[in-house]
Design an enzyme around this catalytic site. Structure first.
Site, PDB file in Angstrom:
ATOM      1  N   ILE A 145       0.834  -1.201   0.000  1.00  0.00           N
ATOM      2  CA  ILE A 145       0.000   0.000   0.000  1.00  0.00           C
ATOM      3  C   ILE A 145       0.870   1.252   0.000  1.00  0.00           C
ATOM      4  CG2 ILE A 145      -1.657   1.342   1.336  1.00  0.00           C
ATOM      5  CD1 ILE A 145      -2.906  -0.953  -0.138  1.00  0.00           C
ATOM      6  N   LYS A 190      -5.431   3.361   7.596  1.00  0.00           N
ATOM      7  CA  LYS A 190      -6.581   2.724   8.218  1.00  0.00           C
ATOM      8  C   LYS A 190      -6.283   1.248   8.483  1.00  0.00           C
ATOM      9  CE  LYS A 190      -8.100   0.142   4.649  1.00  0.00           C
ATOM     10  NZ  LYS A 190      -8.383  -1.295   4.682  1.00  0.00           N
ATOM     11  N   ASP A 210     -10.824  -5.737   6.967  1.00  0.00           N
ATOM     12  CA  ASP A 210      -9.782  -4.844   6.450  1.00  0.00           C
ATOM     13  C   ASP A 210     -10.297  -4.088   5.222  1.00  0.00           C
ATOM     14  OD1 ASP A 210      -6.788  -4.015   6.401  1.00  0.00           O
ATOM     15  OD2 ASP A 210      -7.167  -4.754   4.377  1.00  0.00           O
TER      16      ASP A 210
END
Length: 310
Positions: free
Chosen positions: A14, A90, A168
């Site tokens: 990510i 997050k 998730d």
């Protein structure tokens, strides 16, 4: 105005695919370092830990924490105590109480803290919120189904306590729903399907309601093959609105009303720079609270063992 000297802690997929290009394209930032014991980036200093990063770069202004959520509390508090602004990928922490303590640390340090929910910055989300604000909502149905083996290969931490499993990605849907619906809503029931060799669910079925009785359903699945589904359907008094493709498309009944380019992570970094420049923080834990409620009150069923290579 001087750019913000920022570092990325945790340089996984990510961070490489989303955080790095967003920072590099934003003139508000200068990427000055990477902190990761197993990954590096050419052209900037690389450090094996956050400790080493903070010790060796006094000119650092901010840190984007992209490490697993189980590490966020100690790392965020450490960076804030060192006088750095902090962005949290997050979810912002492994528990709600940890996030509350991070908020308190940011207040004591007089530094900006941003709990980022990237899906809220999908291009059609704001348009959806505006459209719904003028209509009577009758029912909401969330479908968030994807192939974990494609999107999260080898990420075994997802299946450990704190990893959240299917939540998730599912928390992305909840972050959008809490942004576009006009009233708070609350968990009514939850069914969690947990592989017998894992600690977190691979699928979940949830129902919510707001104080006026609005029915809200959510289906999360981590084993979807073929086309992936990231849709929120909202039935109103004048027709169905659908946020499709993770919030990039807005449909009214069968007509595409709006479609925009992906600017989720650029939007996050624009927001973070605004917070730093104005001395503010933005820490919304509502999506995480919904997930915590599901784990607290959900009925668990045992599913077949999960394997990345299946």
């Amino acid at each position: 105005m001087q750019p913000i000297n920022i570092a990325i802690a945790g340089f996984g997929k990510i961070a490489r695919d989303q955080h790095l290009p967003a920072i590099q394209a934003d003139p508000n930032y200068r990427l000055v370092a990477i902190a990761d014991p197993h990954a590096s980036l050419s052209g900037v200093p690389n450090f094996p830990s956050l400790d080493a990063l903070l010790e060796n770069l006094p000119e650092l202004d901010a840190v984007a924490l992209c490490t697993p959520p189980q590490l966020r509390h100690s790392q965020a508090c450490q960076a804030l105590a060192a006088g750095k602004h902090v962005m949290l990928e997050k979810p912002p922490g492994a528990t709600l109480s940890e996030v509350e303590d991070i908020k308190a640390s940011a207040t004591r340090a007089n530094r900006s803290l941003f709990a980022s929910w990237h899906s809220r910055y999908a291009p059609a989300v704001g348009h959806a919120a505006a459209w719904l604000s003028e209509r009577r909502i009758e029912r909401v149905n969330i479908e968030w189904k994807e192939d974990v083996r494609h999107w999260h290969p080898g990420q075994t931490w997802l299946w450990e306590p704190g990893g959240m499993g299917v939540f998730d990605p599912g928390i992305n849907a909840l972050s959008i729903a809490t942004a576009i619906l006009p009233r708070p809503f609350f968990l009514q029931t939850a069914s969690l399907s947990v592989p017998e060799n894992c600690q977190t669910p691979i699928a979940a079925s949830l129902t919510f309601s707001d104080r006026d009785g609005l029915p809200i359903g959510a289906e999360f699945d981590f084993l979807q093959t073929g086309p992936q589904t990231w849709d929120i359907h909202v039935d109103t008094s004048v027709g169905r609105m659908t946020l499709a493709q993770g919030g990039s498309q807005l449909w009214i009944d069968d007509k595409l009303e709006y479609e925009g380019k992906d600017r989720e992570y650029p939007g996050l970094y624009e927001r973070f720079s605004q917070l730093i420049r104005t001395g503010q923080s933005d820490v919304d834990v509502t999506p995480l609270r919904h997930v915590a409620d599901a784990f607290l009150n959900g009925r668990r069923t045992v599913a077949a063992p999960f394997s990345d290579s299946a």
